[in-house]
Design a protein around this motif. Sequence first.
Motif, PDB file in Angstrom:
ATOM      1  N   SER A  14      13.099   9.257   2.776  1.00  0.00           N
ATOM      2  CA  SER A  14      11.425   8.355   2.853  1.00  0.00           C
ATOM      3  C   SER A  14      12.222   7.788   1.948  1.00  0.00           C
ATOM      4  CB  SER A  14      10.963  10.160   2.122  1.00  0.00           C
ATOM      5  OG  SER A  14      10.885  11.163   3.406  1.00  0.00           O
ATOM      6  N   GLU A  53      11.076   4.064   2.326  1.00  0.00           N
ATOM      7  CA  GLU A  53      10.218   3.091   1.170  1.00  0.00           C
ATOM      8  C   GLU A  53      10.402   2.037   0.636  1.00  0.00           C
ATOM      9  OE1 GLU A  53       5.868   4.839  -0.664  1.00  0.00           O
ATOM     10  OE2 GLU A  53       7.736   6.398  -1.243  1.00  0.00           O
ATOM     11  N   TYR A 112       8.585  -1.305   0.983  1.00  0.00           N
ATOM     12  CA  TYR A 112       8.096  -1.885   0.418  1.00  0.00           C
ATOM     13  C   TYR A 112       8.261  -3.424  -0.470  1.00  0.00           C
ATOM     14  CZ  TYR A 112       5.615  -2.139  -4.876  1.00  0.00           C
ATOM     15  OH  TYR A 112       4.947  -2.601  -6.276  1.00  0.00           O
ATOM     16  N   GLY A 139       3.341   6.326   6.391  1.00  0.00           N
ATOM     17  CA  GLY A 139       3.978   6.815   4.553  1.00  0.00           C
ATOM     18  C   GLY A 139       3.477   8.048   4.570  1.00  0.00           C
ATOM     19  N   TRP A 152       1.466   0.141  -4.161  1.00  0.00           N
ATOM     20  CA  TRP A 152       1.279  -0.734  -2.426  1.00  0.00           C
ATOM     21  C   TRP A 152      -0.279  -1.097  -2.628  1.00  0.00           C
ATOM     22  CZ3 TRP A 152       4.469  -0.972   1.511  1.00  0.00           C
ATOM     23  CH2 TRP A 152       6.102  -0.439   1.797  1.00  0.00           C
ATOM     24  N   PHE A 171       8.535   5.224   7.023  1.00  0.00           N
ATOM     25  CA  PHE A 171       8.173   4.220   5.614  1.00  0.00           C
ATOM     26  C   PHE A 171       8.623   3.185   7.014  1.00  0.00           C
ATOM     27  CE2 PHE A 171       7.710   6.920   3.304  1.00  0.00           C
ATOM     28  CZ  PHE A 171       6.694   7.100   2.448  1.00  0.00           C
TER      29      PHE A 171
END
Length: 706
Positions: free
Chosen positions: A273, A277, A281, A316, A332, A451
Amino acid sequence: DGIFDALKNTAIIHKSGGGTGFSFSRIRPKNDIVKSTMGVASGPVSFMKIFDAATEQIKQGGRRRGANMGILRVDHPDIEEFITCKADMKTLQNFNISVGATEEFMKALKNDTTYKLINPRNGQVTSEVSAKKIFQEICQQAWTTGDPGMVFLDRINQYNPTPQLGEIESTNPCGEQPLLPYESCNLGSINLGHFVKGYPQSPKIDWEGLAETVKLATRFLDDVIDANAFPLKEIERITKANRKTGLGVMGWADMLIMLGIPYDSEEGLNVASQVAEFINYHSKLESIELAKERGSFPAFKGSIYDSEQPTLPFSGRVFGKNVDLNRPPLDWQSVKEGIRKYGLRNADTITIAPTGTISMIAGASSGIEPLFAVAYVKKVSVGEFPEVNPLFQEVAKRLDFYSDDLMMKVSRAGKLEGINEVPDEVKRLFKTALEIDVHYHVAMQAAWQAFVDNAVSKTINMRNSATVDEVAKAYLEAYELGCKGITIYRDGSRSVQVLYTGSTAEQKNEQKKEVTKEAGGILPEARPSVLSGMTIKMKTDSGNLYVTINEKDGRMFEVFTTLGKSGAAIAAFTEAIGRLISLSLRIGADPNAIIKELVGIRGGEPVWQEGEKILSVPDAIGKALSKYMELKSGKVESQKPLVSLSLEKSQEGHEGLEDDSWGYGNPTCPECGSPLIVSEGCMTCPVCGWSKCERGRTDLGAAFLN
């Protein structure tokens, strides 16, 4: 006209090195009336066979055949024919297939009710069918052959970044890239094994280095869109409208090993995770920067990003037990503000795509898959040598349990289970795909999917002994955890199933006892001077093989095997097999037991005969005997023989090759003859890197048919 235009376009795409995905859901069902001719329609499966035949004739990029994905909505009237269209393991060999499941279907399945089948020609309901019945058929067929997979169409469209351009109905060949009609996506992968610093003393993720690489790769993939030569104008138009890129990873299993975190752990899911992410990002930040410099993707207006509070194309959800990785903070909200102010260069930026060949070149584990084997034996002209995972070698030397004999032992087994010389904590870290519980396979895919903008290419590997219920559980868990699709593969399920008479286990055990009496206890039955029989011709890589089977009292009694033009050594070897089969038959051996021992033996270059792959001379002999048994049973060719529902391991002479070892019973690599594995939704060779469906880094031409 639309169908055959699509066929022409497919040929152009395959010729250029691309793969194709199709939704056949808009084709009218079988036996539907065609008013223009007053005839009846042949249905989507018949047209799939046309596309399959065309693919067979077109070498992809002048080297090998292209790959296809075929999807049919679960509410199409021909769904049951579609589910079983690959049941004979000969038809549609150039297609992966998946059932397009809808929310309505999944709700009906949960409530054990019926759902509607709808004629795509007129939108009328043709019938209602039990969702549970259809789901059981999907699971049974997937257990048997590995197909079909499932894609969750409504979930895919929930995260469609440009819904104003249409509904997504299909994916690329391995399923990780949902695409609009004629849309393409270019893919690239980061080797995560290169972003662990301080190993082995104090391993940590190099977040700064990873962020810089993500930014560079995002910019590079955007450049590829403009540099690319598209085979069709339609592909160029929609690809440049959305400018989707698919940055993914390889070396995930390597990263976990270096961090000392087992793949099948709650901590492993949480690291997934966090890493997923972080990559998404920084890819979005760079896409915003690109939008500042070059402008947003042309279809930005009307997209999910075109609002005061832009929507992001992923759930998410965070998985697992929290692990403190000292990851820099992610803001975010600032990403959304950047999109609102400057736009976004790419409608999507993240995809977890197959990396079979490129991961081998990079010396990395494949995609987000676990290890398939800790080691394997590589056969070359001068002998056999162990190919051992370098991380395992390093650990063995560091912990002082390394030896050449141990490396060969591990290579023959492929895994560490049952090898006493290896410490338990090392075994836990180096678990292979078939040792990992199915739940963690599915959960790991879901952890990354949470993600990822597009989808995740991963195979849910199951042991040969897995049940249909376990397949069903995996499919349901994938849906519940948020996956966009799922592909399972039960080890050995695509090997040739041998003829089986249906004798009980007790009968087989009694027969086994009879033929394993101590030497001298059984004498072969005397041979009459005259016997009658038949000769079956088989193709092999060593020439034509002639298998003569003679009968006595209506049963198989002796076998003669002769190769056509071949060397003396292989001819002697072939004759010896025939003599030993004859001896076994004359002391009462079950012919099916003999067939089971021969079918599946690998060696040399596989060849094809009447749609069936012949792996070696022994395999050809076994298949000839099986064909004889089918003919004697009175079955016509189009009927399937009775088959066993499990593959039993041989009791002797196969040390280290068990039903839960990697590659057990699988087809072999056409390049090097090693057992193939199913990785990231594709048949792949772990030894030489051959892949049945891996394309270049650009996937072209997901399309639907009108």
